[in-house]
Write a protein that holds these residues in place. Structure first.
Motif, mmCIF file in Angstrom:
data_model
loop_
_atom_site.group_PDB
_atom_site.id
_atom_site.type_symbol
_atom_site.label_atom_id
_atom_site.label_comp_id
_atom_site.label_asym_id
_atom_site.label_seq_id
_atom_site.Cartn_x
_atom_site.Cartn_y
_atom_site.Cartn_z
ATOM 1 N N GLU A 273 -10.070 17.477 70.663
ATOM 2 C CA GLU A 273 -11.533 17.883 69.930
ATOM 3 C C GLU A 273 -12.171 17.769 71.067
ATOM 4 N N TRP B 232 -0.840 19.210 67.449
ATOM 5 C CA TRP B 232 -1.287 18.323 67.814
ATOM 6 C C TRP B 232 -1.810 18.714 69.675
ATOM 7 N N PRO C 19 -2.138 12.475 63.551
ATOM 8 C CA PRO C 19 -2.201 13.906 64.363
ATOM 9 C C PRO C 19 -0.484 13.945 64.361
ATOM 10 N N ALA D 92 -2.450 8.465 70.053
ATOM 11 C CA ALA D 92 -2.610 9.626 70.087
ATOM 12 C C ALA D 92 -3.925 9.162 69.952
ATOM 13 N N LEU D 93 -5.174 9.400 70.298
ATOM 14 C CA LEU D 93 -6.297 9.068 70.116
ATOM 15 C C LEU D 93 -7.503 9.549 69.610
ATOM 16 N N SER D 94 -8.265 9.991 68.564
ATOM 17 C CA SER D 94 -8.657 10.479 68.154
ATOM 18 C C SER D 94 -10.097 9.827 68.110
ATOM 19 N N ARG E 73 -9.753 10.159 61.238
ATOM 20 C CA ARG E 73 -8.283 10.804 60.700
ATOM 21 C C ARG E 73 -7.784 10.259 59.583
ATOM 22 N N ASN E 74 -7.171 10.516 59.209
ATOM 23 C CA ASN E 74 -6.642 9.960 57.529
ATOM 24 C C ASN E 74 -5.379 9.636 58.141
ATOM 25 N N ASP F 281 -3.532 16.146 73.140
ATOM 26 C CA ASP F 281 -4.886 15.364 73.693
ATOM 27 C C ASP F 281 -6.041 15.690 74.099
ATOM 28 N N ARG G 46 -17.332 12.982 59.593
ATOM 29 C CA ARG G 46 -16.086 12.202 60.194
ATOM 30 C C ARG G 46 -16.567 11.266 61.497
#
Lengths: 139, 401
Positions: B265, B260, A40, A30-32, A36-37, B262, B136
């Motif tokens: 965001e 979730w 996800p 997964a790409l963010s 993130r901790n 993709d 963040r």
């Protein structure tokens, strides 16, 4: 030379042509863009940075006529599925903002612009998207 | 099989702008109205679930009890964006299902005035003195509007266009038709914030906010409250014949958050969590979409309503455009949607909205909806969606004679 800083930490501007880098979860892939901790998808630890492509396909848009004070309107906003992975939102520049025109734009590439200047003269560099040249001499 | 929970009282204030009242006046009016409708007293109530967004840190539920009766019962103050009211109701249901309460009161209340759904400032938390990465994403300034559209009208507009890209037959016209319908419906609702009908051409000509959502396709914010009194089956059996006859069965109560995705965001996915909630609710209630007689869904923007026709499976997959074109969701259509006027015209005091949808469904199932009554309504669904994201779906059924 004017000092520059990327508007967000996932925009890289000091390594040749600008590009975006994502946090790729080691387990799920997964790409963010935001830190993130844990993964996800499944909560496991571990990320690696992944450089993303600078071209992609528009999968949705809007044209904004009212926004927060200080934001110049109208502007077009697009959701772009980057080639090879990663989905990102940005302004669409370099073309008419009329919805009938924006709806015809399918392929885009990353570009940058100055979004603000601080009291020390440092420029905040933001990213946006512009129509990808078609190769028909319209570059 | 879980024992059903029953709604025995419901009330809501008019939605609008009431500067002469405060939040507790609004909440008290709704709470006392629901208690009166249920023919019970605050002394009978075992637990309170109080929903509010804009004063959430102030102990709203306890402050409400100071106005309507400080009986010492447990209070759950809940906040869950636009799903806050539904979350309060669900919290009350859980208390009954857990066996800790026989009678519960759920209240959603909000006072927003003219606070709109657009951001009011781009300067919070950032300084132009020296750019320093923060948060963040390591941002040095507020990215809203700079890295694309982030305000709510634009987010939901983008989602509408995404649906149009994925499915045929959806253009500006279909979104405008949603607004035309809901503004028309609101003319029959005395509690609606606005009760003005607009022609399609008038809607088409309204000032644009974020294409395709224009002024008449965006829900107004305002003030208001709604409340519900619910009871266990055992408690219902001890109530009067009249109370039992007016009871409405809560056949399903579901709350989901967004899994979730993709693209999450870049563009929040409010389809998957709605679809997940709908699937679970239909299964829990043992009904199918075709069994529904009316639906109150979360039309914070006209684009959102169109998506939710599909998400709630009111139409065939990808057929939301045709669904509105063929007038199925009009009050005289095959699947009446937002006969209250919806958020677009009834109004959207955020925490009140979820229980107001329950109120609307209950009035029709009891045959007490007045001019806007859907004839012989026996099953209804209420849906809300809070960005962030949270989705509540409740299915209500008329009590068998």
């Amino acid at each position: 030379m004017t000092a520059r800083i990327p508007i967000v930490d996932y925009l890289v501007i000091d390594d040749g042509d600008p590009y975006l880098v994502a946090h790729e979860a080691e387990d799920s892939g997964a790409l963010s863009f935001t830190r993130r901790n844990a993964d996800p998808v499944n909560g496991t630890p571990g990320f690696i940075p992944r450089r993303l492509e600078t071209t992609g396909t528009v999968r949705a848009f809007t044209v904004v006529h009212r926004d927060a004070p200080g934001i110049e309107v109208p502007y077009a906003s697009v959701i772009v599925a980057l080639d090879g992975g990663g989905v990102v939102r940005g302004r669409l520049t370099g073309t008419s903002r009329h919805p009938r025109n924006v709806a015809t734009i399918k392929r885009v590439r990353l570009t940058t612009f100055v979004a603000g200047v601080d009291d020390h003269g440092t420029e905040a560099i933001a990213y946006a998207f512009e129509p990808e040249p078609t190769g028909d001499g319209d570059d | 099989m879980t024992d059903p929970v029953w709604l025995v009282g419901a009330a809501m204030t008019p939605f609008g702008r009431f500067p002469d009242q405060d939040l507790l006046d609004l909440g008290s009016t709704a709470a006392l109205g629901a208690l009166s409708d249920a023919a019970v007293s605050i002394r009978d109530v075992d637990v309170l679930a109080a929903g509010n967004v804009f004063q959430a840190a102030s102990g709203v539920g306890q402050r409400l009890l100071q106005q309507i009766g400080q009986t010492g019962i447990p209070v759950f103050n809940v906040v869950n964006a636009c799903a806050t009211g539904a979350t309060a109701l669900r919290t009350a249901i859980l208390a009954i299902r857990a066996g800790e309460a026989d009678i519960a009161l759920a209240v959603g209340m909000e006072q927003m005035g003219k606070l709109g759904l657009l951001p009011t400032s781009m300067d919070e938390g950032w300084s132009n003195e020296t750019f320093e990465p923060a948060g963040r994403d390591g941002s040095v300034i507020d990215t809203g509007g700079i890295l694309g559209a982030a305000a709510m009208p634009a987010v939901f507009a983008t989602a509408g266009i995404e649906y149009a890209y994925q499915h045929g037959g959806v253009h500006f016209e279909q979104f405008a038709k949603v607004a035309e319908k809901n503004h028309a419906h609101s003319t029959l609702n005395p509690l609606a914030q606005y009760r003005k009908q607009f022609t399609y051409d008038e809607i088409h000509a309204a000032p644009m906010i974020a294409f395709p959502n224009n002024m008449l396709m965006c829900a107004p914010t305002g003030d208001g409250a709604a409340a519900a009194v619910i009871v266990s089956s055992e408690r219902l059996a001890s109530m009067s014949d009249d109370q039992q006859a007016r009871a409405v069965k809560i056949s399903a109560s579901v709350l989901t958050s967004d899994p979730w995705s993709d693209a999450g965001e870049a563009l929040p996915d409010f389809n998957t969590l709605t679809r997940n909630a709908a699937v679970a609710a239909y299964e829990q209630a043992g009904v199918s979409p075709s069994d529904l007689d009316l639906v109150e869904l979360h039309d914070c923007f006209a684009t959102a309503e169109l998506l939710h026709y599909d998400n709630l499976m009111l139409c065939a997959p990808g057929e939301a455009g045709r669904f509105i074109d063929e007038r199925h969701p009009w009050r005289d259509g095959s699947m009446p949607v937002n006969v209250s006027g919806g958020l677009l015209s009834k109004g959207h005091p955020i925490a009140a909205t979820g229980i107001a949808g329950i109120y609307e469904i209950a009035m029709h199932l009891r045959g007490e909806a007045g001019e806007r009554q859907i004839t012989n309504a026996s099953v209804g669904l209420a849906h809300v969606l809070g960005l962030g994201s949270s989705c509540g779906v409740h299915i209500l059924e008329r009590r068998a004679a």
